[in-house]
Motif scaffolding. Structure first.
Motif, short mmCIF file in Angstrom:
data_model
loop_
_atom_site.label_atom_id
_atom_site.label_comp_id
_atom_site.label_asym_id
_atom_site.label_seq_id
_atom_site.Cartn_x
_atom_site.Cartn_y
_atom_site.Cartn_z
N MET A 36 23.44 48.35 47.61
CA MET A 36 23.13 48.01 46.22
C MET A 36 24.41 47.66 45.48
O MET A 36 25.50 48.15 45.81
CB MET A 36 22.44 49.18 45.52
CG MET A 36 23.26 50.45 45.45
SD MET A 36 22.29 51.95 45.15
CE MET A 36 21.61 52.25 46.77
N GLY A 37 24.28 46.74 44.54
CA GLY A 37 25.37 46.45 43.62
C GLY A 37 26.58 45.76 44.22
O GLY A 37 26.48 45.01 45.20
N GLU A 38 27.74 46.03 43.63
CA GLU A 38 28.99 45.36 44.00
C GLU A 38 29.65 46.12 45.14
O GLU A 38 30.44 47.04 44.93
CB GLU A 38 29.91 45.28 42.78
CG GLU A 38 29.32 44.52 41.60
CD GLU A 38 30.28 44.47 40.42
OE1 GLU A 38 31.41 43.97 40.59
OE2 GLU A 38 29.90 44.95 39.35
N THR A 39 29.35 45.71 46.36
CA THR A 39 29.83 46.45 47.53
C THR A 39 31.15 45.91 48.07
O THR A 39 31.78 46.55 48.91
CB THR A 39 28.79 46.39 48.66
OG1 THR A 39 28.55 45.02 49.02
CG2 THR A 39 27.48 47.03 48.22
N ARG A 41 30.70 55.44 36.59
CA ARG A 41 29.35 54.97 36.88
C ARG A 41 29.34 54.32 38.27
O ARG A 41 30.28 53.64 38.65
CB ARG A 41 28.86 53.95 35.84
CG ARG A 41 28.81 54.47 34.41
CD ARG A 41 27.77 55.56 34.25
NE ARG A 41 27.52 55.90 32.86
CZ ARG A 41 28.20 56.81 32.17
NH1 ARG A 41 29.23 57.43 32.74
NH2 ARG A 41 27.89 57.08 30.91
N LEU A 42 28.22 54.52 38.99
CA LEU A 42 28.07 53.89 40.30
C LEU A 42 27.72 52.42 40.12
O LEU A 42 26.72 52.09 39.48
CB LEU A 42 26.95 54.59 41.08
CG LEU A 42 26.73 54.08 42.51
CD1 LEU A 42 27.84 54.58 43.43
CD2 LEU A 42 25.37 54.52 43.04
N ALA A 86 20.28 58.07 49.76
CA ALA A 86 19.91 56.78 49.17
C ALA A 86 19.13 56.95 47.87
O ALA A 86 19.32 56.20 46.91
CB ALA A 86 19.10 55.95 50.17
N GLY A 87 18.24 57.93 47.82
CA GLY A 87 17.46 58.15 46.60
C GLY A 87 18.35 58.54 45.43
O GLY A 87 18.17 58.05 44.31
N THR A 88 19.32 59.42 45.69
CA THR A 88 20.25 59.82 44.64
C THR A 88 21.06 58.63 44.14
O THR A 88 21.20 58.42 42.93
CB THR A 88 21.21 60.90 45.19
OG1 THR A 88 20.45 62.04 45.58
CG2 THR A 88 22.23 61.29 44.13
N LEU A 89 21.59 57.85 45.08
CA LEU A 89 22.41 56.70 44.69
C LEU A 89 21.60 55.67 43.92
O LEU A 89 22.07 55.09 42.94
CB LEU A 89 23.04 56.07 45.93
CG LEU A 89 24.04 56.95 46.70
CD1 LEU A 89 24.62 56.20 47.88
CD2 LEU A 89 25.15 57.45 45.80
N ASP A 118 20.42 52.70 39.17
CA ASP A 118 19.41 52.13 38.28
C ASP A 118 19.65 52.53 36.83
O ASP A 118 19.47 51.73 35.92
CB ASP A 118 18.01 52.61 38.70
CG ASP A 118 17.46 51.82 39.87
OD1 ASP A 118 18.01 50.75 40.18
OD2 ASP A 118 16.49 52.29 40.50
N ARG A 119 20.05 53.78 36.63
CA ARG A 119 20.14 54.31 35.26
C ARG A 119 21.55 54.27 34.70
O ARG A 119 21.76 54.67 33.56
CB ARG A 119 19.62 55.74 35.25
CG ARG A 119 18.17 55.82 35.72
CD ARG A 119 17.63 57.21 35.62
NE ARG A 119 16.23 57.22 36.04
CZ ARG A 119 15.43 58.27 35.92
NH1 ARG A 119 15.90 59.38 35.38
NH2 ARG A 119 14.19 58.21 36.33
N ALA A 120 22.51 53.80 35.51
CA ALA A 120 23.91 53.81 35.10
C ALA A 120 24.31 55.18 34.59
O ALA A 120 25.00 55.33 33.57
CB ALA A 120 24.17 52.74 34.03
N ALA A 121 23.85 56.21 35.31
CA ALA A 121 24.13 57.59 34.92
C ALA A 121 25.50 58.02 35.43
O ALA A 121 26.00 57.49 36.42
CB ALA A 121 23.05 58.52 35.49
N PRO A 122 26.13 58.99 34.77
CA PRO A 122 27.43 59.48 35.24
C PRO A 122 27.32 60.06 36.65
O PRO A 122 26.35 60.75 36.96
CB PRO A 122 27.80 60.56 34.21
CG PRO A 122 26.97 60.25 33.01
CD PRO A 122 25.71 59.65 33.52
#
Length: 480
Positions: free
Chosen positions: A329-332, A361-362, A374-377, A382-386
Motif C-alpha cells: 500500500m501507498g508509497e513503497t 503517519r504510515l 496487514a489489517g493493522t497497517l 486508511d485513517r492516517a492515524a498516528p
C-alpha cells in the motif's frame, strides 16, 4: 430525480452502481448496457478460475433473475457505439437509440497488446475477461509450456495458475523487478525467488520483439537479445488502458481517463458521469476494485439526492496466488533519505517487510511472505492515524499489546476487515449478533469477501471467535 439513468458498462463498477441505486430508490428508471453477454462477474477472481480453484459459475456478482425482480432494464451483449450529448441519447451497435436523463460511463479498460509480429496468432491470449480465461484453460489443456508477458499483479496470478496446472511457465517482464508499481527492488527480488520455488521462472528487464509462429500458431516468444523461449501458450498481461473512445468521440475531456470532478461528473457535462477504470479523478486512474466500488457508492448517493463527495481512494494491493502472501500500500519506493523506513528481510524464507513513515503517519508498506499485521497497517494507512512508538510492532504481531492486531480478540471493532467493500469488524460482529453464522451469511449482509477474497480467512476467524463467547444470540432461524 427526473429522467432515466443509463449506465454504459455492466462490469464491476457498473453493476455495483446499479445495485447501489436500486437499494436506495425502488422507483428510479435504470437501464444498463453490457458489451459482454455474461452476467456481471468478479474479474478479480479470474485468476482463481484459471488456477482451477474456483468454477466460472461461482464468480458472478448478480443473480440472473435480479434485474427483472428489481425492475432494471439490463441489455447484455449490447455494445454502445455513440453518445449524442445534445439529444441526450446513446446508440447501440444494433442501431437502437435510448434516451437518458443521466448517463454514467463505466466502460472499464482494455488489455494492452503490443504491436509486435506474431501476437495475433493462435495460442496468444490477452488475459482480461471470462472468455479469455476460458480460452487460456482450453489451450493449457495438453500444453507443456507457457510464457506470460508482464510481471505485474495480473501476470503473476496468471503464471501461478498455469504452473498449478502443470505447465512450465516463464514470466517475461520489461521492468527491472516484479510488480515495480507496488514493490521496491528488494521486495521484487524476494518475490522473484518465492515464485521460482513455486515453479515459475522469471526474466526481468527483458524486452519482447515478437512471437515466432508455425502454421498460424505461436511457438514461442523472441526477446531483443535474440533469445527465443519456446511456448505452446502465450498469455499477455502487459497492462490495461481505460476505454475512453466513446467519451472522446462525444467531446468529453479525456486524459488517461474521462476527467471527472469530486461529484464524479465529467468536467464538460453535468449530466454525464464516469466511474471505475475509465474515470480519472485528480490526475489518478484507479485500477483496483475497492476504488471502483467506493465511487459507485458515492455516485449512487449523489444520484439519489445525497451530498457526498469523492476525495480519492487509498489503494491496497494483495496478490492472490497459492503459496504467496503479499500486501502492499501507498508509497513503497521511498528510501531512508526521504522518510522513516523500517525493514526486515529474510529472502531464504521468502519474507520481506517494510513500513514507510512520514510525520508519524504510515504512508506506505510492503508485507511479503508473512502478512499478519496487514489489517493493522491497512487501518493506520486508511485513517492516517498516528503510528505506535514501537515501530517493530508494525512488522511483527504481538510485540506491542496496545497495538491492534489481526487476532479477533485484539482487533478493534473499527478495524477494516474487507478493504474492497469497507467492512469493519464491528459490522461483522453486528451480523453475527443478528444471526449470521457463516461467511455466506456475512457476505449476503455486507459483501465482505466478495471482492478480492483476501479477507475470507479473517472473517472466518472472527466468526469462530464470536462462536466461542459466552453470550449467545439468535440464529437466522430464531434458534439459539
Amino acid at each position: 430525480m427526473n429522467g432515466q439513468i443509463v449506465v454504459v458498462g455492466n462490469g464491476m463498477a457498473g453493476s455495483r452502481l446499479v445495485s447501489e441505486l436500486r437499494a436506495r430508490d425502488r422507483n428510479l428508471r435504470i437501464t444498463v448496457f453490457g458489451a459482454e453477454t455474461a452476467q456481471p462477474y468478479n474479474r478479480v477472481l479470474l485468476s482463481n478460475v484459471l488456477a482451477g480453484v474456483t468454477a466460472p459459475g461461482d464468480i458472478g456478482l448478480t443473480d440472473p433473475a435480479w434485474y427483472a425482480a428489481n425492475g432494471v432494464d439490463a441489455r447484455l451483449g449490447r455494445e454502445i457505439v455513440a453518445i449524442d450529448r445534445v439529444r441526450k441519447t446513446v446508440t447501440c451497435a444494433d442501431g437502437t437509440v435510448t434516451p437518458y436523463g443521466t448517463l454514467v460511463l463505466a466502460t472499464g479498460s482494455a488489455p494492452v497488446v503490443p504491436p509486435l509480429p506474431g501476437l495475433d496468432a493462435e495460442g496468444v491470449v490477452a488475459f482480461r475477461t471470462l472468455d479469455d480465461c476460458r480460452a487460456i484453460i482450453r489451450m493449457a489443456d495438453g500444453a507443456e509450456s507457457a510464457v506470460v508477458v508482464g510481471g505485474g499483479l495480473l501476470g503473476l496470478e496468471a503464471a501461478r495458475g498455469l504452473a498449478g496446472r502443470g505447465l512450465r511457465v516463464t514470466v517475461v517482464h520489461l521492468g527491472g523487478h516484479l510488480m515495480e508499481r507496488q514493490l521496491d527492488a528488494e521486495a521484487g527480488g524476494v518475490l522473484r525467488r518465492t515464485i521460482a520455488g513455486l515453479g515459475v521462472r522469471t526474466l526481468v528487464g527483458a524486452r519482447l520483439t515478437g512471437a515466432p509462429t508455425a502454421g498460424g500458431r505461436v511457438t514461442g516468444v523472441e526477446l531483443d537479445d535474440g533469445v527465443v523461449l519456446p511456448a505452446d501458450l502465450v498469455v499477455l498481461a502487459c497492462g490495461i488502458r481505460p476505454e475512453t473512445g466513446l467519451a472522446r468521440a462525444a467531446g468529453l475531456t479525456v486524459d488517461r481517463g474521462v476527467v471527472v470532478d469530486d461529484r464524479l461528473r465529467s468536467v464538460d457535462d453535468p449530466d454525464v458521469h464516469a466511474i471505475g477504470e475509465c474515470a480519472q479523478h485528480q490526475g489518478t486512474v484507479y485500477g483496483l476494485v475497492a476504488p471502483a466500488w467506493e465511487q459507485a457508492r458515492i455516485l449512487a448517493d449523489l444520484l439519489t439526492g445525497g451530498d457526498a463527495r469523492y476525495e480519492g481512494s487509498r489503494q491496497v494491493t494483495r496478490l492472490k496466488a497459492a503459496g504467496i502472501e503479499l500486501a502492499a500500500m501507498g508509497e513503497t519506493g521511498l528510501g531512508d533519505d526521504e522518510a522513516e523506513v523500517i525493514r526486515f528481510a529474510d529472502p531464504a524464507r521468502g519474507t520481506y517487510k517494510k513500513v514507510v513513515i512520514r510525520d508519524d503517519r504510515l504512508i506506505g508498506a510492503i508485507l511479503l511472505g508473512e502478512t499478519t499485521t496487514a489489517g493493522t497497517l491497512t487501518q493506520l494507512y486508511d485513517r492516517a492515524a498516528p503510528v505506535p512508538s514501537d515501530r517493530l510492532a508494525l512488522l511483527f504481531q504481538g510485540l506491542d499489546p496496545a497495538t491492534p492486531a489481526d487476532t479477533p480478540v485484539r482487533m478493534p471493532d473499527a478495524a477494516t476487515v474487507c478493504v474492497c467493500n469497507n467492512v469493519s469488524k464491528g459490522r461483522i460482529r453486528a451480523c453475527w449478533e443478528a444471526g449470521a453464522r457463516d461467511v455466506a451469511d456475512v457476505a449476503a449482509e455486507t459483501r465482505a469477501t466478495t471482492g478480492c477474497g483476501g479477507c475470507r480467512d479473517t472473517v472466518e476467524g472472527i466468526l469462530e471467535w464470536l462462536g466461542t463467547q459466552e453470550v449467545t444470540f439468535p440464529t437466522r432461524s430464531g434458534r439459539r
